[in-house]
Design a protein around this motif. Structure first.
Motif, short mmCIF file in Angstrom:
data_model
loop_
_atom_site.label_atom_id
_atom_site.label_comp_id
_atom_site.label_asym_id
_atom_site.label_seq_id
_atom_site.Cartn_x
_atom_site.Cartn_y
_atom_site.Cartn_z
N UNK A 60 0.85 -1.18 0.00
CA UNK A 60 0.00 0.00 0.00
C UNK A 60 0.89 1.23 0.00
N UNK A 61 0.37 2.31 -0.57
CA UNK A 61 1.17 3.52 -0.60
C UNK A 61 0.45 4.67 -1.26
N UNK A 62 1.20 5.73 -1.47
CA UNK A 62 0.68 6.95 -2.07
C UNK A 62 1.28 7.11 -3.46
N UNK A 63 0.43 7.41 -4.44
CA UNK A 63 0.88 7.58 -5.81
C UNK A 63 0.11 6.67 -6.74
N UNK A 64 0.37 6.81 -8.05
CA UNK A 64 -0.32 5.98 -9.04
C UNK A 64 0.23 4.56 -9.11
N UNK A 65 1.51 4.40 -8.80
CA UNK A 65 2.16 3.10 -8.95
C UNK A 65 2.93 2.74 -7.69
N UNK A 66 3.26 1.46 -7.61
CA UNK A 66 4.19 1.04 -6.56
C UNK A 66 5.53 1.72 -6.83
N UNK A 67 6.27 2.08 -5.78
CA UNK A 67 7.58 2.70 -6.00
C UNK A 67 8.46 1.87 -6.92
N UNK A 68 9.36 2.55 -7.58
CA UNK A 68 10.23 1.95 -8.60
C UNK A 68 10.88 0.66 -8.14
N UNK A 69 11.45 0.65 -6.94
CA UNK A 69 12.19 -0.52 -6.49
C UNK A 69 11.31 -1.66 -6.00
N UNK A 70 10.03 -1.43 -5.77
CA UNK A 70 9.11 -2.52 -5.47
C UNK A 70 8.62 -3.17 -6.76
N UNK A 106 10.09 14.32 -11.06
CA UNK A 106 9.11 14.49 -12.13
C UNK A 106 9.08 13.33 -13.10
N UNK A 107 10.03 12.38 -13.01
CA UNK A 107 10.08 11.28 -13.97
C UNK A 107 9.05 10.20 -13.64
N UNK A 108 9.01 9.75 -12.39
CA UNK A 108 8.04 8.74 -11.95
C UNK A 108 6.96 9.33 -11.06
N UNK A 109 7.12 10.58 -10.66
CA UNK A 109 6.19 11.17 -9.71
C UNK A 109 6.63 10.86 -8.29
N UNK A 110 5.87 11.39 -7.35
CA UNK A 110 6.17 11.16 -5.94
C UNK A 110 5.36 9.98 -5.45
N UNK A 111 6.04 8.86 -5.26
CA UNK A 111 5.39 7.62 -4.81
C UNK A 111 6.03 7.17 -3.51
N UNK A 112 5.20 6.70 -2.61
CA UNK A 112 5.68 6.11 -1.37
C UNK A 112 4.89 4.85 -1.11
N UNK A 113 5.57 3.80 -0.66
CA UNK A 113 4.84 2.56 -0.43
C UNK A 113 5.60 1.60 0.47
#
Length: 505
Positions: free
Chosen positions: A33-43, A483-490
């Motif tokens: 679970x997290x904030x943003x459109x996608x799971x963070x890059x490394x997940x 700005x490339x992937x957006x701000x995601x946290x998970x």
């Protein structure tokens, strides 16, 4: 095709039911679970494309018959199933803005393999890690890694390096060839927005080959050199002009015996007019790895990958482009048992303009194409992707992140670095930390108007044999900023139970 592969695996299991068989099995639950459109890059990255949504709950179960490498003849098989629910992402499509979710159930792996001496034959879908890079700590292999969902294929090659005759064991060789077919046609049709694309190709075939030489690994210093090459070929190509379909039947890319041979030895295809180009979307790299083993048994490795898309890259006309890395690995379970640092630069791409003398009637100059190599992109194929994830390195932004329905790579002129660290906090607890920074200049064809950047980080801990043998707990925290992937946290929590069953005599 997935049903056929599943039938093959079940049939093999029935054939060997009377023999002595050892089966490794695992059952696990993954929740993130997290904030943003996608799971963070490394997940999401380098994990077989299993969990890409910002929030999901997945049940994964698998059973595997491992290969016995000590026997002259041996076999292996595996089945790996994933099911659950995930949060959708809003994509601009031909039907407007639509919330799209990953499949609620899919077969991640289903394969059968046989081995005789040092030669193997594999049929089916199987997760495969980079042959040269550390799968846990590296940013990823440029040509083929475990970033995307596996492609069903037939693969033939050597199990490992084998001695070259008459070299007195100082030279070894490893080679593989595979041919398969993509399963992401529905995914592409659902995610594409026609007015943002020039074409759509579905049902394409995939081929991969590699050829490596290695000096004697028993010596303290050893060198590995070679080449990898993969190609997307064939399929149903529909040319789109601002969203309008033009002659879809005439654009069908037929897979002929001749074009199949071109996956083994790349050659010019049947191009219209005076143009000449090789069949399919070809990706490759020159690879080099030097390893030094210390008296303690610990190793230091230095390596690079030089990418290529055509003759200019093969001739290293693409400047300093490449993946440059150094790795440390320890034989013991210590606080720092592994470390990787990589510098990645894909900015040159043989220059900004694509040019070949043969493209223009009466032109003089170079006899081969140079410039604007446009890594992972091709005028007939929707990027070097499978189910939206890069088949090679995720360091180049995958098309799954293009919520505007653009099904090609928008950011491949990338420069940045990646750092990975792993070790053991105790005999049962290990950790992993990853960090990367990258800056994108867009592509050679469509440069970025504004600089796009990303910083990503992962902290992971894994605890084995908690409460009982075979039960493990995994926890991850990750974020993206920029700005490339957006701000995601998970965050992701996984609990898994694994064991072994033996049957037969």
């Amino acid at each position: 095709m997935q049903r056929q592969i599943l039938t093959l695996v079940v049939s093999l299991a029935a054939m060997v039911a009377a023999a002595q068989v050892s089966i490794d099995y695992s059952v696990g639950l993954l929740c993130n679970a997290g904030k943003g459109n996608f799971a963070p890059y490394y997940i999401a990255s380098n994990s077989g494309g299993v969990a890409t949504s910002a929030s999901s709950g997945l049940l994964r179960a698998g059973a595997f018959i491992p290969m016995d490498y000590n026997r002259r003849f041996s076999f292996a098989a595996g089945i790996d199933l994933v099911g659950g629910a995930a949060k959708g992402v809003d994509y601009l499509t031909d039907n407007g803005t639509v919330s799209l979710k990953p499949s609620s159930f899919f077969i991640q792996q289903a394969y059968a393999e046989i081995k005789y001496r040092r030669v193997f034959l594999s049929v089916g879908m199987k997760e495969r890690n980079s042959f040269l890079h550390n799968p846990r700590l590296s940013s990823g292999d440029f040509v083929e890694g475990n970033n995307a969902r596996p492609i069903p294929q037939v693969r033939l090659g050597f199990i490992d390096f084998v001695d070259v005759p008459f070299t007195n064991y100082w030279l070894q060789i490893q080679a593989e060839y595979s041919f398969g077919k993509s399963t992401d046609s529905k995914w592409l049709r659902n995610h594409i927005c026609s007015r943002n694309n020039l074409g759509l190709t579905t049902g394409w075939f995939y081929s991969y080959k590699r050829f490596f030489f290695r000096s004697d690994p028993a010596m303290p210093f050893s060198v590995t050199v070679g080449m990898q090459n993969a190609v997307q070929i064939g399929g149903d190509y529909t040319y789109l002009y601002y969203g309008y379909v033009e002659n879809p039947v005439a654009k069908k890319l037929k897979l002929t015996f001749k074009s199949f041979l071109h996956t083994i030895i790349p050659s010019s295809g049947n191009a219209p007019g005076n143009a000449e180009y090789y069949d399919g979307n070809s990706i490759g790299s020159w690879d080099f790895l030097a390893r030094y083993r210390l008296p303690s048994g610990n190793c230091i490795k230095a390596y690079f990958q030089f990418p290529f898309e055509d003759g200019s890259g093969i001739g290293k006309l693409n400047g300093f482009d490449g993946v440059y890395g150094i790795e440390y690995s320890s034989e013991s379970r210590s606080a720092v048992s592994g470390a990787v640092f990589e510098y990645i630069d894909f900015r040159n791409q043989s220059g900004p303009l694509h040019y070949a003398a043969g493209m223009v009637t009466g032109a003089a100059g170079l006899g081969s194409a140079t410039g604007a190599d446009d890594y992972y992109n091709n005028f007939q194929y929707n990027g070097y992707m499978h189910h939206g994830m890069a088949i090679g390195s995720p360091f180049i932004k995958s098309t799954i992140y293009n919520t505007d329905g653009y099904m090609r790579i928008a950011d491949n002129r990338i420069v940045g670095f990646h750092f990975g660290l792993s070790g053991y906090l105790s005999q049962k607890v290990d950790y992993r930390a990853l960090f990367s920074y990258r800056r994108s200049l867009g592509t050679p064809i469509v440069p970025a108007v504004e600089r796009r950047t990303d910083a990503s980080m992962l902290l992971e801990a894994n605890c084995r044999d908690i409460f009982t043998s075979g039960l493990s707990l995994n926890a991850k925290i990750a974020f993206d900023s920029g700005s490339l992937y957006g701000d995601n946290f998970g965050a992701m929590i996984g609990i898994n139970y694994s064991g072994n069953l033996s049957f037969g005599k």
